[in-house]
Write a protein that holds these residues in place. Sequence first.
Motif, short mmCIF file in Angstrom:
data_model
loop_
_atom_site.label_atom_id
_atom_site.label_comp_id
_atom_site.label_asym_id
_atom_site.label_seq_id
_atom_site.Cartn_x
_atom_site.Cartn_y
_atom_site.Cartn_z
N UNK A 61 0.80 -1.23 0.00
CA UNK A 61 0.00 0.00 0.00
C UNK A 61 0.82 1.27 0.00
N UNK A 62 2.12 1.17 -0.33
CA UNK A 62 3.01 2.32 -0.20
C UNK A 62 2.52 3.53 -0.99
N UNK A 63 2.24 3.37 -2.28
CA UNK A 63 1.84 4.51 -3.11
C UNK A 63 0.55 5.15 -2.60
N UNK A 64 -0.41 4.32 -2.23
CA UNK A 64 -1.68 4.85 -1.72
C UNK A 64 -1.49 5.57 -0.40
N UNK A 65 -0.64 5.03 0.48
CA UNK A 65 -0.39 5.66 1.77
C UNK A 65 0.31 7.01 1.60
#
Length: 294
Positions: free
Chosen positions: A152-156
């Motif tokens: 979920x890095x990009x969304x976070x």
Amino acid sequence: MDWLFLPFEVSFVQRALVAGLLVSLICALVGTWVVLRGMAFLGDAMSHGMLPGVALASMFGANVLLGAALSAGVMAFGVTMLSRSGRLSKDTTIGLLFVAMLATGVIIVSHSQSFAVDLTGFLFGDVLAVRPDDLVGLGIALAIAAVISVLGYRSFVALAFDSRKAHTLGLRPRLAEGLLLGLVTLAIVASFHVVGTLLVFGLLIAPSAASVLWARRIPMIMLGAALVGSLSTVIGLLVSWYWGTAAGATIAASAVALFFVSAVASRLTRLLRPAPTTATAVPVPTNEKIEYSS
């Protein structure tokens, strides 16, 4: 230097050290997003909002972790639903649910014969009584937190800095918000029965806040938070051993103390930074922005 290694020759202190390091790593992953997103109040509310579930589970002889998870889930669901109404701010809904859950928990615990002991264990835990099974549970929680943080890095990142941009890019900010709540719940539930809610919240906020003052890239913030949390664990256990203080509370206090040391050092570094020597005036930014890239 024997005094530095002497406490860690004892088996229960060794297990406490490993537990503290695992909690530090979990909280470094989760706490970075909590600090960047401004979810510190929610983290505090979640950690104390588990009390009703823990109390009921203890009274009926059920699994304490299950009770904590259910209570935290109710708290997270309530915050999500009330915030979507649009008529109350998130801080207001968190505050209301925080008071309601904590008051309910205290009322339940007050009927127990071991009120003081139960509440003290809930707040401070007993890091010196960590069992091998507890270490396995913390290791599993760390693995889950790492996987979710990577996937979920990009969304976070988008959610932490600009939720509207996250929606425009199709990164589903509501889903990311739910995953962040899940990460916070995971960190607190997996760790509180070992080290208490005080230590979990201290390691969730203080190391990441200390690292944000120096690092500009999110992975480096996480790395710095892990180092600060690990150092807090070592310092806290040493102070507890030689001064006879409560280990969990001492570790939490060490984390907060390191934050203030970091804040003062960061401020002094900015004040002592040499001014530009060029003839033309160079504007100096008032705030350093954290880079989105990994």
